[in-house]
Motif scaffolding. Structure first.
Motif, PDB file in Angstrom:
ATOM      1  N   MET A   1       0.836  -1.168   0.000  1.00 31.41           N
ATOM      2  CA  MET A   1       0.000   0.000   0.000  1.00 31.41           C
ATOM      3  C   MET A   1       0.887   1.239   0.000  1.00 31.41           C
ATOM      4  N   SER A   2       0.579   2.190  -0.851  1.00 33.15           N
ATOM      5  CA  SER A   2       1.402   3.391  -0.932  1.00 33.15           C
ATOM      6  C   SER A   2       0.999   4.396   0.143  1.00 33.15           C
ATOM      7  N   ARG A   3       1.942   5.226   0.465  1.00 33.99           N
ATOM      8  CA  ARG A   3       1.723   6.266   1.476  1.00 33.99           C
ATOM      9  C   ARG A   3       0.791   7.335   0.886  1.00 33.99           C
ATOM     10  N   PRO A   4      -0.157   7.842   1.682  1.00 38.05           N
ATOM     11  CA  PRO A   4      -1.049   8.898   1.187  1.00 38.05           C
ATOM     12  C   PRO A   4      -0.263  10.173   0.861  1.00 38.05           C
ATOM     13  N   SER A   5      -0.755  10.927  -0.095  1.00 37.78           N
ATOM     14  CA  SER A   5      -0.126  12.205  -0.432  1.00 37.78           C
ATOM     15  C   SER A   5      -0.408  13.210   0.685  1.00 37.78           C
ATOM     16  N   ARG A   6       0.308  14.329   0.667  1.00 33.00           N
ATOM     17  CA  ARG A   6       0.086  15.379   1.676  1.00 33.00           C
ATOM     18  C   ARG A   6      -1.356  15.887   1.589  1.00 33.00           C
ATOM     19  N   ARG A   7      -1.879  16.023   0.371  1.00 36.87           N
ATOM     20  CA  ARG A   7      -3.256  16.476   0.190  1.00 36.87           C
ATOM     21  C   ARG A   7      -4.223  15.482   0.827  1.00 36.87           C
ATOM     22  N   GLU A   8      -4.003  14.210   0.578  1.00 35.83           N
ATOM     23  CA  GLU A   8      -4.862  13.178   1.160  1.00 35.83           C
ATOM     24  C   GLU A   8      -4.766  13.188   2.692  1.00 35.83           C
ATOM     25  N   MET A   9      -3.571  13.421   3.193  1.00 41.60           N
ATOM     26  CA  MET A   9      -3.389  13.466   4.645  1.00 41.60           C
ATOM     27  C   MET A   9      -4.108  14.675   5.249  1.00 41.60           C
ATOM     28  N   ARG A  10      -4.086  15.816   4.551  1.00 42.87           N
ATOM     29  CA  ARG A  10      -4.827  16.986   5.028  1.00 42.87           C
ATOM     30  C   ARG A  10      -6.329  16.702   5.041  1.00 42.87           C
ATOM     31  N   GLU A  11      -6.805  16.032   3.981  1.00 44.63           N
ATOM     32  CA  GLU A  11      -8.226  15.678   3.918  1.00 44.63           C
ATOM     33  C   GLU A  11      -8.602  14.715   5.046  1.00 44.63           C
ATOM     34  N   LEU A  12      -7.734  13.758   5.312  1.00 40.91           N
ATOM     35  CA  LEU A  12      -7.983  12.828   6.413  1.00 40.91           C
ATOM     36  C   LEU A  12      -7.987  13.560   7.754  1.00 40.91           C
TER      37      LEU A  12
END
Length: 78
Positions: A1-12
């Protein structure tokens, strides 16, 4: 599984903050039921316990949000 992007992490992180707000509201509702003299002693005790769990969950959601905003995956540093 790939690491989430910074954008995805902000959304999370934003999602975790929303979850914390919902948990805070649940805690207030539990406090209200726990302090309602019209409720049975059992109901009041259960409501008090539920309010405590909701507060704990809110804190955990906020900690996860903080980790995500810092670029960390919650729990990866445990």
């Amino acid at each position: 599984m790939s690491r989430p992007s910074r954008r995805e992490m902000r959304e999370l992180a934003e999602d975790r903050e929303k979850c914390a707000v919902r948990s805070d509201a649940a805690a207030v509702d539990g406090d209200r039921a726990a302090n309602n003299p019209n409720n049975s002693p059992t109901h009041r005790a259960q409501a008090k316990a539920a309010a405590g769990f909701a507060r704990q969950h809110a804190q955990e959601y906020r900690e996860e949000a903080e980790a995500l905003r810092d670029g960390r995956i919650p729990g990866e540093d445990w």
